[in-house]
Design an enzyme around this catalytic site. Structure first.
Site, PDB file in Angstrom:
ATOM      1  N   LEU A  11      -5.190  -2.154   3.856  1.00 32.08           N
ATOM      2  CA  LEU A  11      -4.921  -1.316   5.027  1.00 32.08           C
ATOM      3  C   LEU A  11      -5.585   0.053   4.959  1.00 32.08           C
ATOM      4  CD1 LEU A  11      -1.410  -2.631   5.789  1.00 32.08           C
ATOM      5  CD2 LEU A  11      -3.292  -2.513   7.411  1.00 32.08           C
TER       6      LEU A  11
ATOM      7  N   THR B  27       3.872  -3.515   4.569  1.00 29.91           N
ATOM      8  CA  THR B  27       2.744  -3.497   5.507  1.00 29.91           C
ATOM      9  C   THR B  27       2.894  -2.354   6.498  1.00 29.91           C
ATOM     10  OG1 THR B  27       2.400  -5.858   5.405  1.00 29.91           O
ATOM     11  CG2 THR B  27       1.587  -4.768   7.361  1.00 29.91           C
TER      12      THR B  27
ATOM     13  N   PHE C  30       0.595  -3.042  -2.654  1.00 30.12           N
ATOM     14  CA  PHE C  30      -0.755  -3.632  -2.631  1.00 30.12           C
ATOM     15  C   PHE C  30      -1.344  -3.656  -1.226  1.00 30.12           C
ATOM     16  CE2 PHE C  30      -1.422  -7.881  -0.835  1.00 30.12           C
ATOM     17  CZ  PHE C  30      -0.137  -8.241  -0.463  1.00 30.12           C
ATOM     18  N   LYS C  31      -0.511  -3.505  -0.215  1.00 32.42           N
ATOM     19  CA  LYS C  31      -1.003  -3.522   1.156  1.00 32.42           C
ATOM     20  C   LYS C  31      -2.084  -2.451   1.386  1.00 32.42           C
ATOM     21  CE  LYS C  31       2.087  -6.589   2.724  1.00 32.42           C
ATOM     22  NZ  LYS C  31       2.962  -6.869   1.579  1.00 32.42           N
ATOM     23  N   ASP C  32      -2.023  -1.361   0.608  1.00 35.44           N
ATOM     24  CA  ASP C  32      -3.037  -0.311   0.756  1.00 35.44           C
ATOM     25  C   ASP C  32      -4.445  -0.835   0.478  1.00 35.44           C
ATOM     26  OD1 ASP C  32      -1.281   1.798   1.382  1.00 35.44           O
ATOM     27  OD2 ASP C  32      -0.850   2.157  -0.742  1.00 35.44           O
TER      28      ASP C  32
END
Ligand SMILES: *Cc1c(COP(=O)(O)O)cnc(C)c1O
Length: 497
Positions: free
Chosen positions: A117, A147, A112-114
């Protein structure tokens, strides 16, 4: 709208300054001075919009010093089908009636960091132009696994930036490590640290607040910034997907506008669930925010007792992105819940730094209990939940989502609550192939990561996503590891100083 430091109300900066800087100089986090409210019409108008248009709508309420064109440049650049394998950017799967899995892992690194980011480099380059034009930005990241990779993908070869990622040597999955150490790009550095995630995070925070280092870099025209969720540019994109998911469920007729939903979030640094809190404060109809932890259950205890105590055993679990004992973003929540009491926050977080412990007031504790429910589970229970979801609903989830699902089941049993519920799914199961394969009954002893993955595909009839498959043949570029006391030296070496 300006942004204040949680530890000093006199510090008030534009969103561009908050994003370019990452962390306030005295160690506080930037928070919006007020939280914009959405009306029914505002939310209903999102139903017909695409994800980038929804993101534009939300950002324009927070980044008031950005022009519409600048925001569109960011949202259209980040949320395109070039970067995500789904047109809707995040997908909603129906686990069973009234229980939805919000899949936030359709981006290039399968976590989910995408969601944040992919857009942060755009937000940061626009911000840098406004406030520190001409300077190089050196991004520093401490990662518990996801991350780091997502930031590397976001920032690789972005002009005017470099990125250094520190990860705990033995604290990430085999696939996470492979993803990071095979990273391409001319401005990227990856380094293992002999310590856990908190050591990495503390090391990075110490570098950020080291005046001597800052001065040295300043002379070279370089400035540090953060891609961790302490950066407002990381957090704000996460607000979007909760509001977007609600709009999608209204549009599909699964919920009626105004109907409250629970949101379950597998939590580590408290960033993702804090974004859900902001969405709720903006007027999204939310019943409970359910905070799910693994064996590192410092947040469960905090939400249930009001005492935050990091002096406890640190467990390395099968949900490594949640192996955290200091949840930085809690500071933002407490700032809001104390009505912006900067002195109080500076006092509590001073105590946390010094004694590893603080206790909130009865008033704040009561507010927290009203908004949140908290629970945790160990690795065996996580695996059990993954198996049960697969056996009963043919849905394969990763270990972090497994923690959320288990804690949600416990919540339902404890409360009898039947409110419709969105479970945030934070990673593709193939990022944690070994643990997931074991959960569904596979034998992994003596098998390497890619053999396990083939077996997982066979057993479950699912497919490893392409970006993970691609790491198999990429050369490993980064093999270094340092003591935690040597992180600053490593950064300076990489920056050529
Ligand atoms: C980062 C991460 C989490 C924890 O999110 P926070 O915002 O740190 O609470 C949960 N699951 C996965 C897969 C992650 O990568």
């Amino acid at each position: 709208m300006n942004y204040r430091s949680t530890r000093d109300n006199k510090i008030s900066v534009t969103s561009a300054a908050a994003i370019a800087q990452g962390l306030s100089a005295e160690g506080g986090l930037f928070v919006p001075e007020s939280i914009p409210r959405l009306t029914k019409d505002d939310i209903m108008s999102l139903c017909e919009k695409s994800y980038p248009e929804r993101a534009f709508d939300i950002f324009s309420r927070y980044l008031t010093d950005f022009s519409d064109d600048e925001i569109r440049y960011c949202t259209n650049g980040a949320y395109s089908d070039k970067n995500f394998d789904s047109d809707s950017i995040s997908e909603i799967s129906h686990l069973y009636s009234g229980t939805y899995i919000l899949e936030l892992w359709h981006g290039p690194t399968c976590a989910f960091k995408d969601m944040a980011l992919q857009i942060l480099p755009y937000l940061m380059s626009v911000s840098a132009k406004k406030v520190i034009d001409g300077k190089q930005i050196a991004i520093l990241v401490a990662t518990s696994g996801d991350t780091g990779k997502a930031a590397l993908e976001g920032f690789k070869d972005v002009p005017g930036t470099s990125i250094t990622v520190f990860y705990p040597e033995d604290g990430v999955s085999a696939m996470q490590k492979r993803q990071m150490t095979t990273q391409e790009g001319g401005n990227v550095f990856v380094c293992a640290v002999k310590g856990n995630f908190d050591d990495c995070q503390n090391g990075v925070k110490a570098i950020f607040t080291n005046e001597e280092l800052k001065k040295q870099l300043d002379e070279k025209g370089i400035t540090f910034s953060s891609a961790n969720s302490i950066n407002w540019g990381r957090l704000s994109p996460q607000i979007v997907y909760y509001i977007s998911a609600y709009a999608s469920l209204v549009k599909s007729g699964d919920i009626e506008y105004g109907e409250k939903v629970n949101i379950v979030v597998p939590t580590g640094n408290f960033g993702n669930i804090l974004a859900a809190y902001y969405a709720k404060e903006m007027g999204l109809p939310v019943n409970k925010l359910i905070c799910a932890s693994n064996a590192n259950n410092v947040l469960t205890d905090f939400i249930n007792t009001g005492v935050y105590d990091r002096n406890r055993h640190f467990y390395t679990t099968i949900s490594p992105s949640m192996d955290i004992l200091i949840s930085s973003n809690l500071e933002r929540l407490l700032y809001h819940l104390t009505g912006g009491n900067d002195k109080q926050i500076a006092d509590w977080f001073g105590k946390l730094a010094k004694d590893g412990k603080y206790e909130v007031t009865d008033d704040v504790r009561a507010k927290i209990k009203d908004i949140f429910y908290a629970g945790y589970c160990d690795d065996d229970a996580t695996k059990g939940a993954i198996k049960q979801a697969f056996d009963e609903y043919s849905y394969l989830m990763d270990t972090h989502t497994g923690v959320a699902y288990k804690v949600y089941n416990d919540y339902k049993e404890a409360t009898g609550d039947t409110t419709k519920t969105i479970i945030a799914s934070t990673a593709n199961p193939y990022k944690f192939g070994k643990a997931v394969y074991e959960a569904v009954g596979g034998e992994t002893e003596g098998l390497d990561e890619f053999t396990i993955i083939e077996k997982l595909e066979e057993k479950t009839g699912t497919k490893m996503p392409a970006p993970l498959a691609a790491t198999k043949t990429k050369p490993v570029r980064f093999t270094g590891s340092v003591e935690k006391s040597d992180m600053a030296a490593e950064v300076m070496k990489n920056l050529g100083k």
